[in-house]
Design an enzyme around this catalytic site. Structure first.
Site, PDB file in Angstrom:
ATOM      1  N   HIS A  54      52.907  35.918  43.483  1.00 58.32           N
ATOM      2  CA  HIS A  54      53.055  37.339  43.688  1.00 58.32           C
ATOM      3  C   HIS A  54      51.390  37.770  43.903  1.00 58.32           C
ATOM      4  CE1 HIS A  54      56.693  37.537  40.786  1.00 58.32           C
ATOM      5  NE2 HIS A  54      57.292  37.687  42.424  1.00 58.32           N
ATOM      6  N   GLU A 103      49.114  39.731  41.245  1.00 57.77           N
ATOM      7  CA  GLU A 103      48.983  39.484  40.208  1.00 57.77           C
ATOM      8  C   GLU A 103      47.672  38.686  40.008  1.00 57.77           C
ATOM      9  OE1 GLU A 103      52.570  37.638  38.841  1.00 57.77           O
ATOM     10  OE2 GLU A 103      53.781  39.637  39.048  1.00 57.77           O
ATOM     11  N   GLU A 132      52.756  35.051  31.306  1.00 54.43           N
ATOM     12  CA  GLU A 132      52.351  36.393  31.632  1.00 54.43           C
ATOM     13  C   GLU A 132      51.076  36.880  31.053  1.00 54.43           C
ATOM     14  OE1 GLU A 132      53.979  38.564  33.781  1.00 54.43           O
ATOM     15  OE2 GLU A 132      55.610  36.997  34.202  1.00 54.43           O
ATOM     16  N   HIS A 155      51.239  34.482  35.685  1.00 53.05           N
ATOM     17  CA  HIS A 155      51.666  35.641  36.381  1.00 53.05           C
ATOM     18  C   HIS A 155      50.762  36.889  35.413  1.00 53.05           C
ATOM     19  CE1 HIS A 155      55.088  34.520  39.098  1.00 53.05           C
ATOM     20  NE2 HIS A 155      54.792  33.677  38.102  1.00 53.05           N
TER      21      HIS A 155
END
Length: 353
Positions: free
Chosen positions: A65, A68, A223, A159
């Protein structure tokens, strides 16, 4: 200055996002003896001159993405430190900055969510499908050319979140029938000082899942805090993770250890959006891992009303704006681990959060 010249100077991210330069696949050897191969734009393979028979095959990916940014900068830091001789990997390494077009546009994706395109080869109807296909080829080739007798494959797909979270850093272990939840992988989670780990309960076509499902890799979606702009991220929070990642690629093995400092969750069920009238009963800024008591209503999808199940559930990755047929949220419960050679869940905690 060519892309290769930029990469040799430690500017992997800049080279990847520089579309003024044509992409040319090339290979070279660093003064340290590391063999480098630029396979695709943003895909750099690094092979030590000498490999032990138990050397790992490690994929570190980012930029699935484009907004990010802290994970993208972490991969840039690793690539720069290797190019400039500051760190010396002893394992085969594949560094990935996946979606430079989206990075340049400072947005999540251009047409389609890239992290939902790793189940099969895609019809190349848009750039995300083309990238997903190229990454599948790169992964297949990388793992397929291991010299190890019993290859130990790893994939950390990095991410960061678009919303606040009650756990600043956490990992998602994709579901697979293969033995992809080793105590070595969970020891890495411990050493990286991640706040939590979430165990998926069904296949999902993410990049990390692809490596686990098709190659038996010890694989995580990680994350790492909140999204921000390149050059403005605070890496203080991520220092333990970066240190553990460097140790993973430069040491023979991390010590096997697990403590109860890491919260463990298991997916209880997946909420899939079925109607255009889908909505959550909470606002768009609710934090990941927000808890809903048993019976609390949390979503409405057409005539379907979703309520928290026995013992209550927490919500992760809620997104009412996804396309119909895609995941709108994960509902999770706390769990307890049995820390054997392959980690497994012994019970779900329905009593407290």
């Amino acid at each position: 200055m060519t892309l290769i010249e930029q990469i040799k100077q430690g500017r992997f991210l800049e080279a990847t996002c520089d579309f003024s330069q044509p992409f040319i696949a090339e290979e070279w050897v660093l003064d340290s003896g590391l063999h480098c191969q630029l396979l695709y734009r943003g895909v750099l393979q690094i092979t030590p001159r000498e490999l032990s028979s138990d050397a790992k095959d490690i994929v570190l990916s980012s930029g699935i993405h484009g907004d990010e940014t802290s994970p993208i900068e972490l991969i840039q830091q690793i690539a720069s430190d290797i190019a400039l001789g500051h760190i010396q990997p002893i394992h085969r390494l594949l560094l990935i900055i996946a979606h430079p077009e989206a990075i340049n546009c400072q947005q999540r994706f251009m047409t389609e969510n890239l992290n939902r395109l790793f189940q099969v080869r895609n019809s190349e109807k848009n750039n995300e499908c083309t990238i997903a296909n190229a990454l599948q080829v790169a992964i297949n080739s990388f793992y397929g050319t291991s010299i190890a007798i019993k290859p130990e494959r790893w994939h950390l797909d990095l991410h960061c979140a678009i919303r606040p979270s009650l756990h600043d850093t956490f990992a998602i272990s994709p579901y697979s029938d293969k033995p992809t939840r080793s105590n070595k992988l969970f020891s890495f989670i411990h050493h990286a000082k991640l706040d939590a780990v979430l165990l998926s309960n069904k296949p999902a076509p993410t990049f990390a899942w692809y490596s686990a499902e098709y190659h038996g890799a010890q694989s995580l979606t990680v994350e790492l805090g909140r999204i921000g702009k390149i050059g403005h991220n605070d890496f203080t929070l991520l220092r333990p993770f970066r240190d553990a990642m460097v140790q993973l690629i430069t040491d023979a093995a991390l010590p096997i250890v697990w403590t109860n400092d890491v919260e463990v969750y298991q997916v209880s069920h997946t909420i899939v959006k079925r109607h255009s009238e889908f909505y959550f009963t909470f606002n768009d800024n609710v934090a990941n891992f927000t808890f809903f008591a048993e019976g609390d209503e949390f979503a409405v999808d057409g005539s379907q009303i979703y309520t928290a199940t026995i013992g209550g559930e927490a919500v992760v990755f809620p997104n009412r704006k996804v396309a119909i047929g895609q995941r709108a949220a994960l509902m999770v419960k706390k769990a307890n681990l049995i820390f054997d050679e392959q980690v497994r869940v012994c019970a779900i905690d329905n009593t407290s959060y």
